[in-house]
Design a protein around this motif. Structure first.
Motif, mmCIF file in Angstrom:
data_model
loop_
_atom_site.group_PDB
_atom_site.id
_atom_site.type_symbol
_atom_site.label_atom_id
_atom_site.label_comp_id
_atom_site.label_asym_id
_atom_site.label_seq_id
_atom_site.Cartn_x
_atom_site.Cartn_y
_atom_site.Cartn_z
ATOM 1 N N SER A 71 0.848 -1.193 0.000
ATOM 2 C CA SER A 71 0.000 0.000 0.000
ATOM 3 C C SER A 71 0.885 1.245 0.000
ATOM 4 C CB SER A 71 -0.880 0.014 1.252
ATOM 5 O OG SER A 71 -1.566 -1.208 1.407
ATOM 6 N N VAL A 72 0.642 2.138 -0.956
ATOM 7 C CA VAL A 72 1.387 3.401 -0.996
ATOM 8 C C VAL A 72 0.396 4.562 -1.080
ATOM 9 C CG1 VAL A 72 3.275 2.244 -2.238
ATOM 10 C CG2 VAL A 72 1.668 3.628 -3.511
ATOM 11 N N HIS A 80 -1.950 0.606 -4.872
ATOM 12 C CA HIS A 80 -1.309 -0.666 -4.556
ATOM 13 C C HIS A 80 -0.248 -1.017 -5.596
ATOM 14 C CE1 HIS A 80 -5.084 -1.858 -2.088
ATOM 15 N NE2 HIS A 80 -4.176 -1.260 -1.347
ATOM 16 N N ILE A 81 0.908 -1.395 -5.100
ATOM 17 C CA ILE A 81 2.008 -1.837 -5.957
ATOM 18 C C ILE A 81 2.290 -3.302 -5.649
ATOM 19 C CG2 ILE A 81 4.436 -1.513 -6.598
ATOM 20 C CD1 ILE A 81 2.615 0.846 -7.395
ATOM 21 N N LEU A 178 5.627 5.804 -3.014
ATOM 22 C CA LEU A 178 5.808 5.032 -4.246
ATOM 23 C C LEU A 178 7.277 4.643 -4.409
ATOM 24 C CD1 LEU A 178 4.408 3.962 -6.821
ATOM 25 C CD2 LEU A 178 4.888 6.177 -7.879
ATOM 26 N N ARG A 179 8.168 5.580 -4.125
ATOM 27 C CA ARG A 179 9.603 5.305 -4.228
ATOM 28 C C ARG A 179 10.002 4.160 -3.295
ATOM 29 N NH1 ARG A 179 14.385 8.351 -5.268
ATOM 30 N NH2 ARG A 179 13.206 10.302 -5.427
ATOM 31 N N ASP A 180 9.510 4.200 -2.039
ATOM 32 C CA ASP A 180 9.821 3.141 -1.070
ATOM 33 C C ASP A 180 9.450 1.771 -1.630
ATOM 34 O OD1 ASP A 180 10.587 4.953 0.904
ATOM 35 O OD2 ASP A 180 8.628 4.954 1.894
ATOM 36 N N ALA A 181 8.187 1.649 -2.040
ATOM 37 C CA ALA A 181 7.669 0.342 -2.449
ATOM 38 C C ALA A 181 8.446 -0.216 -3.641
ATOM 39 C CB ALA A 181 6.184 0.441 -2.781
ATOM 40 N N GLU A 213 6.164 8.631 -12.611
ATOM 41 C CA GLU A 213 6.988 8.518 -11.399
ATOM 42 C C GLU A 213 7.331 7.054 -11.113
ATOM 43 O OE1 GLU A 213 6.596 9.627 -6.714
ATOM 44 O OE2 GLU A 213 5.851 11.114 -8.135
ATOM 45 N N PHE A 214 6.354 6.176 -11.292
ATOM 46 C CA PHE A 214 6.571 4.742 -11.092
ATOM 47 C C PHE A 214 7.724 4.251 -11.967
ATOM 48 C CE2 PHE A 214 5.399 0.424 -12.687
ATOM 49 C CZ PHE A 214 5.480 -0.292 -11.500
#
Length: 286
Positions: A71-72, A80-81, A178-181, A213-214
């Motif tokens: 979850s982001v 969700h990623i 998003l960067r973390d995940a 960004e992803f």
């Protein structure tokens, strides 16, 4: 259409380790019965079921990819990623997911307080009865309690009346970035996938920003064919995958025989002009 595109892969589903109702072993059996050839268990913010799922897939004679659904928070919305094919013993990923999960307990107590204010008592304790893993208590568990106690007819009515923004039981949660995940997944040698993009109701500009960004963070794929997408969205996100140079994934998002309208392994195949995500993960398939 290449044979690789018509593989019956189901790379998105949930077990009792998060908010599903079946064990990893029962899911593996159900997937095999439904003709799944390549499977992944993708519990929310949790990889504790991965070794069980891999062993169960092997016992059923199915190929397996490790999985999770992280979850982001992006543009104020929970996105969700999905991570696929990563090392389930990677310490960085385990720690990141642990940090993400730790916020759920406080959020659950706040949700119960909100429901109590409108006359629904004991919701936290009621939701706990449905949780296989107390660290992963979620809105779904509250929804099951409200159905069981007769407040609502089904879980979709619960979400509509009580658990979405502006309703008494809704409490936002600050998830990972998003960067973390994407970083946790890629550093553990996996592939990051945007889950069910049709669900987020972003404006075209917001959606473009998400995909841009992803990709900039190292994300490589998007779910094109998934349980919550319409046939029109299959087409739309096939085009988006091509536009951004992303591979395509396929998964039912199955949670429960009683709640999920799309069963494991029953989705249409991926469109043949796309690169299936499993081609990127050929050396990670178990």
């Amino acid at each position: 259409m290449s044979l690789k595109s018509i593989l019956n892969a189901d790379l998105h589903c949930h077990s009792v380790v998060s908010d599903g109702t079946l064990t990893p072993e029962a899911l593996a059996e159900r997937a095999k019965t439904n003709g799944v050839e390549l499977w992944a268990l993708t519990d929310h913010d949790e990889i504790g079921g991965q070794h069980r799922a891999a062993a169960a897939a092997k016992a059923q004679g199915m190929h397996y990819l490790t999985g999770t659904e992280i979850s982001v928070t992006f543009a104020g919305v929970t996105v969700h990623i999905v991570g696929l094919g990563f090392d389930a013993d990677d310490a960085g990923m385990q720690q990141g997911l642990q940090n993400t999960r730790s916020g759920r307990g406080q959020r659950a107590h706040e949700m119960a307080e909100g429901l109590a204010k409108v006359g629904i008592k004991g919701a936290y304790e009621g939701a706990l009865k449905f949780v296989g893993n107390p660290a992963l208590i979620s809105r779904t568990h509250f929804a099951r309690f409200l159905v069981e106690s007769g407040v609502c007819r089904d879980t979709s009515e619960v979400f509509r009346k009580y658990l979405t923004e502006g309703k008494p039981g809704y409490v936002p949660h600050r998830w990972a970035s998003l960067r973390d995940a994407v970083t946790w997944i890629t550093q553990a040698k996996g592939v990051a996938v945007i889950a069910h993009p049709g669900r987020y109701k972003f404006t075209p500009n917001e959606e473009y920003a998400l995909f841009t960004e992803f990709k900039a963070h190292g994300g490589q794929a998007v779910e094109v064919v998934t349980g919550s997408h319409t046939p029109q969205e299959y087409v739309k996100y096939a085009e988006t995958a091509k536009e951004f140079g992303l591979a395509a994934s396929r998964g039912s998002d199955f949670h429960s025989p009683d709640e999920s309208h799309t069963d494991l392994g029953t989705l249409p195949y991926l469109p043949g002009e796309l690169t299936p995500v499993w081609e990127l993960l050929a050396d990670r398939i178990q």
